[in-house]
Design a protein around this motif. Structure first.
Motif, PDB file in Angstrom:
ATOM      1  N   ILE A  57       0.822  -1.223   0.000  1.00  0.00           N
ATOM      2  CA  ILE A  57       0.000   0.000   0.000  1.00  0.00           C
ATOM      3  C   ILE A  57       0.852   1.269   0.000  1.00  0.00           C
ATOM      4  CG2 ILE A  57      -1.939  -1.137   1.159  1.00  0.00           C
ATOM      5  CD1 ILE A  57      -1.054   0.341   3.755  1.00  0.00           C
ATOM      6  N   CYS A  59       3.720   3.882  -1.637  1.00  0.00           N
ATOM      7  CA  CYS A  59       4.589   4.245  -2.753  1.00  0.00           C
ATOM      8  C   CYS A  59       5.175   5.629  -2.549  1.00  0.00           C
ATOM      9  CB  CYS A  59       3.887   4.124  -4.109  1.00  0.00           C
ATOM     10  SG  CYS A  59       2.359   4.999  -4.205  1.00  0.00           S
TER      11      CYS A  59
ATOM     12  N   ILE B   2     -10.056  17.377   0.473  1.00  0.00           N
ATOM     13  CA  ILE B   2      -8.744  17.218   1.101  1.00  0.00           C
ATOM     14  C   ILE B   2      -8.805  17.739   2.533  1.00  0.00           C
ATOM     15  CG2 ILE B   2      -6.350  17.982   1.050  1.00  0.00           C
ATOM     16  CD1 ILE B   2      -6.628  18.214  -1.984  1.00  0.00           C
ATOM     17  N   CYS B   4      -6.332  18.555   5.560  1.00  0.00           N
ATOM     18  CA  CYS B   4      -4.913  18.660   5.849  1.00  0.00           C
ATOM     19  C   CYS B   4      -4.692  18.285   7.299  1.00  0.00           C
ATOM     20  CB  CYS B   4      -4.425  20.075   5.594  1.00  0.00           C
ATOM     21  SG  CYS B   4      -2.660  20.076   5.695  1.00  0.00           S
ATOM     22  N   VAL B   7       1.170  19.468   9.225  1.00  0.00           N
ATOM     23  CA  VAL B   7       2.165  20.212   8.450  1.00  0.00           C
ATOM     24  C   VAL B   7       3.294  20.681   9.353  1.00  0.00           C
ATOM     25  CG1 VAL B   7       2.532  22.061   6.788  1.00  0.00           C
ATOM     26  CG2 VAL B   7       0.279  21.051   6.987  1.00  0.00           C
ATOM     27  N   SER B  12       4.619  17.629   5.104  1.00  0.00           N
ATOM     28  CA  SER B  12       3.183  17.846   5.123  1.00  0.00           C
ATOM     29  C   SER B  12       2.462  16.533   4.904  1.00  0.00           C
ATOM     30  CB  SER B  12       2.821  18.825   4.013  1.00  0.00           C
ATOM     31  OG  SER B  12       1.455  19.047   4.019  1.00  0.00           O
ATOM     32  N   LEU B  14      -1.383  14.813   4.312  1.00  0.00           N
ATOM     33  CA  LEU B  14      -2.755  15.126   3.931  1.00  0.00           C
ATOM     34  C   LEU B  14      -3.623  13.887   4.010  1.00  0.00           C
ATOM     35  CD1 LEU B  14      -2.065  17.005   0.613  1.00  0.00           C
ATOM     36  CD2 LEU B  14      -2.421  17.953   2.887  1.00  0.00           C
ATOM     37  N   LEU B  29       4.168  14.878   2.293  1.00  0.00           N
ATOM     38  CA  LEU B  29       5.014  15.680   1.403  1.00  0.00           C
ATOM     39  C   LEU B  29       6.219  16.180   2.181  1.00  0.00           C
ATOM     40  CD1 LEU B  29       2.240  17.857  -0.289  1.00  0.00           C
ATOM     41  CD2 LEU B  29       3.281  15.769  -1.172  1.00  0.00           C
ATOM     42  N   GLU B  30       7.409  16.039   1.601  1.00  0.00           N
ATOM     43  CA  GLU B  30       8.616  16.532   2.251  1.00  0.00           C
ATOM     44  C   GLU B  30       9.485  17.254   1.249  1.00  0.00           C
ATOM     45  OE1 GLU B  30      10.736  13.476   4.971  1.00  0.00           O
ATOM     46  OE2 GLU B  30       9.347  12.344   3.715  1.00  0.00           O
ATOM     47  N   ALA B  74       6.994  12.655  -2.190  1.00  0.00           N
ATOM     48  CA  ALA B  74       5.630  12.342  -1.763  1.00  0.00           C
ATOM     49  C   ALA B  74       5.547  10.856  -1.418  1.00  0.00           C
ATOM     50  CB  ALA B  74       4.637  12.677  -2.865  1.00  0.00           C
ATOM     51  N   THR B  75       5.125  10.567  -0.211  1.00  0.00           N
ATOM     52  CA  THR B  75       4.898   9.178   0.183  1.00  0.00           C
ATOM     53  C   THR B  75       3.396   8.989   0.292  1.00  0.00           C
ATOM     54  OG1 THR B  75       6.920   9.275   1.477  1.00  0.00           O
ATOM     55  CG2 THR B  75       5.465   7.415   1.902  1.00  0.00           C
ATOM     56  N   VAL B  76       2.888   7.991  -0.395  1.00  0.00           N
ATOM     57  CA  VAL B  76       1.446   7.775  -0.417  1.00  0.00           C
ATOM     58  C   VAL B  76       1.125   6.429   0.217  1.00  0.00           C
ATOM     59  CG1 VAL B  76      -0.584   7.543  -1.905  1.00  0.00           C
ATOM     60  CG2 VAL B  76       1.229   9.175  -2.507  1.00  0.00           C
ATOM     61  N   VAL B  77       0.173   6.432   1.134  1.00  0.00           N
ATOM     62  CA  VAL B  77      -0.324   5.187   1.712  1.00  0.00           C
ATOM     63  C   VAL B  77      -1.762   5.052   1.216  1.00  0.00           C
ATOM     64  CG1 VAL B  77      -0.726   3.882   3.833  1.00  0.00           C
ATOM     65  CG2 VAL B  77       1.078   5.620   3.770  1.00  0.00           C
ATOM     66  N   TYR B  78      -2.013   4.060   0.382  1.00  0.00           N
ATOM     67  CA  TYR B  78      -3.342   3.921  -0.220  1.00  0.00           C
ATOM     68  C   TYR B  78      -3.645   2.468  -0.522  1.00  0.00           C
ATOM     69  CZ  TYR B  78      -7.270   4.233  -3.354  1.00  0.00           C
ATOM     70  OH  TYR B  78      -8.502   4.062  -3.922  1.00  0.00           O
ATOM     71  N   PRO B  79      -4.758   1.934  -0.103  1.00  0.00           N
ATOM     72  CA  PRO B  79      -5.753   2.562   0.772  1.00  0.00           C
ATOM     73  C   PRO B  79      -5.245   2.642   2.208  1.00  0.00           C
ATOM     74  CG  PRO B  79      -6.343   0.274   0.308  1.00  0.00           C
ATOM     75  CD  PRO B  79      -5.098   0.561  -0.480  1.00  0.00           C
ATOM     76  N   HIS B  84      -3.671   3.905  10.072  1.00  0.00           N
ATOM     77  CA  HIS B  84      -2.623   4.631   9.348  1.00  0.00           C
ATOM     78  C   HIS B  84      -2.802   6.132   9.543  1.00  0.00           C
ATOM     79  CE1 HIS B  84      -2.611   0.855   6.859  1.00  0.00           C
ATOM     80  NE2 HIS B  84      -1.322   1.014   7.111  1.00  0.00           N
TER      81      HIS B  84
END
Lengths: 282, 282
Positions: A57, A59, B2, B4, B7, B12, B14, B29-30, B74-79, B84
């Protein structure tokens, strides 16, 4: 010609020889914090994104934001003396444990022999500079002070809030000079500083780190106010002293700071370090 | 939509509800550190510069760098599950100023009512765990201690050196319990700890930050040894107390830590924070 002196995580300091003149400048570059309200914009704009890692999950991407959404703060010291340049060079750091005797025999004569200009402090106190930036003033000549945003803070977000209280009286060099005589001044700074900050910026006193540095970077008494969540440089235990602790210590023992040994960090190339070394104290 | 969440200075996070699906993602976001070799390019490029302040030899500008010279990770955790999201939510932190009365009336009853297990500490002291990791031991039951690398330190590099001294006696919960009676123990920890670290790791005592936390994360007296150049979590002035200062304060006044108010940070969701809130002390 550019010499790169110092590149900590998100901050960069350069030595630039300006053309032909042989005059140095120090340039400090810092990426500024995100501004919360600009983030939705940032995410809506088309920009180059490069996928780095994809695992389950999680990336990670690298994004190239448009110029108006990235910002670099540049602080320029020009003309810069060798002393200014040394101040920003990265160096080995050691802790000194300074007794009161060491202060009298080593540190005090050293401070007195220095002629580091604090004209910029007097400019603020006399309203010759930054007068429009003053957040609060207590004009009392003995127990008053001026509260201004630190130059390190751009005031665009509260995350790295940083203000400085400069006292009006000019005879207190540092923590080492403080006695119970200064309690009214120190209590004013603590109380009025907190009130002014919650009023202007909405940050309550319980979310402010309010402290003095020892050694300070200039010998005119001043107090730092930083956001508690901000890992401000110089807020570590080896350099910072909470104003509330200082007040309590002086209330318990007027001569506390003329008795207690104090610890502080010094870079190995600093002249004061050499003085302690010569005295066999390192 | 969105939300937030978080930060901090240059980072950051989101919460993004993806369209129609009601599925959350966490996006962190870094701004990435400067790359030293790109800085000359950065300064040569034409870019928008806005003068902010000019005072004496100091001035500050805001620069808008071209996209290829600024970068956001950008690090994304999805879903993302609720867990989390909670993990990345910023918790509000407040400073508490605890008098001795507050300690006796609020903090001490709270500590006594808790059943924080410190079996892992006793396991180390009794050599039931981590026995092979012990760097130094003074076996004296009153004035002795065990020095072990902290689990946060992988021992691969000295930059983030981190060791912990655990005292053998089990009757000292924290700084608040210390009196002049404990000076021999504290001096042993300071002196022998420094000697053991320079011998094993080559790091001299002048490059070690040696301190106690208040509040500690467990109520069995322990002392932190971290590399001076390492910005260790919990080494800020609002939580750390230099062991050398503690020793000097106790030598000056055996009851120093039963008199002085102490400041410490608490997250708003911590049970002790609620106790202070109920008592009208926040």
């Amino acid at each position: 010609m550019i010499w790169c002196l110092w590149v900590p995580a998100r901050c960069s300091c350069l030595r630039i020889g300006l053309s032909g003149e042989g005059t140095d400048a120090v340039v400090i570059l810092e990426k500024t914090p995100f501004q919360e309200e600009k983030i939705p914009d940032l995410l809506k704009k088309p920009m180059h994104a490069e996928l780095q890692v994809h695992n389950d999950i999680y990336c990670t991407f690298y994004l190239s934001p448009p110029p108006e959404l990235s910002e670099i703060k540049a602080t320029v010291v020009y003309p810069a003396t060798e002393k200014h340049i040394q101040k920003y060079l990265r160096q080995e750091v050691h802790l000194i444990r300074e007794t009161w005797q060491d202060y009298k025999n080593i540190t005090l004569p050293f401070i007195q022999a220095q002629s580091f200009s604090i004209q910029w402090v007097y400019n603020i106190l006399e309203k010759k500079a930054e007068a429009d930036r003053i957040v609060h003033e207590n004009p009392d000549p003995s127990n008053g002070f001026v509260l201004v945003p630190d130059l390190k803070w751009n005031q665009n977000q509260l995350d790295d809030l940083y203000l400085i209280a400069l006292v009006h009286r000019r005879d207190i060099k540092s923590l080492r000079d403080l006695t119970a005589e200064h309690l009214p001044l120190l209590r004013n700074v603590l109380q009025e500083g907190k009130e002014a900050i919650v009023k202007r910026f909405g940050v309550p006193g319980s979310q402010l780190r309010i402290y003095l540095h020892y050694q300070p970077s200039y010998y005119h008494l001043h107090v730092h106010f930083t956001a508690l969540g901000y890992d401000a440089p110089g807020s570590s235990v080896e350099r910072a002293h909470l104003l509330a602790d200082v007040i309590d210590n002086l209330a318990m023992d007027s001569m506390y700071y003329q008795k207690r040994a104090l610890t502080f960090p010094l870079r190995a190339d600093e002249p004061l370090f050499k003085k302690f070394q010569e005295a066999g104290k390192v």
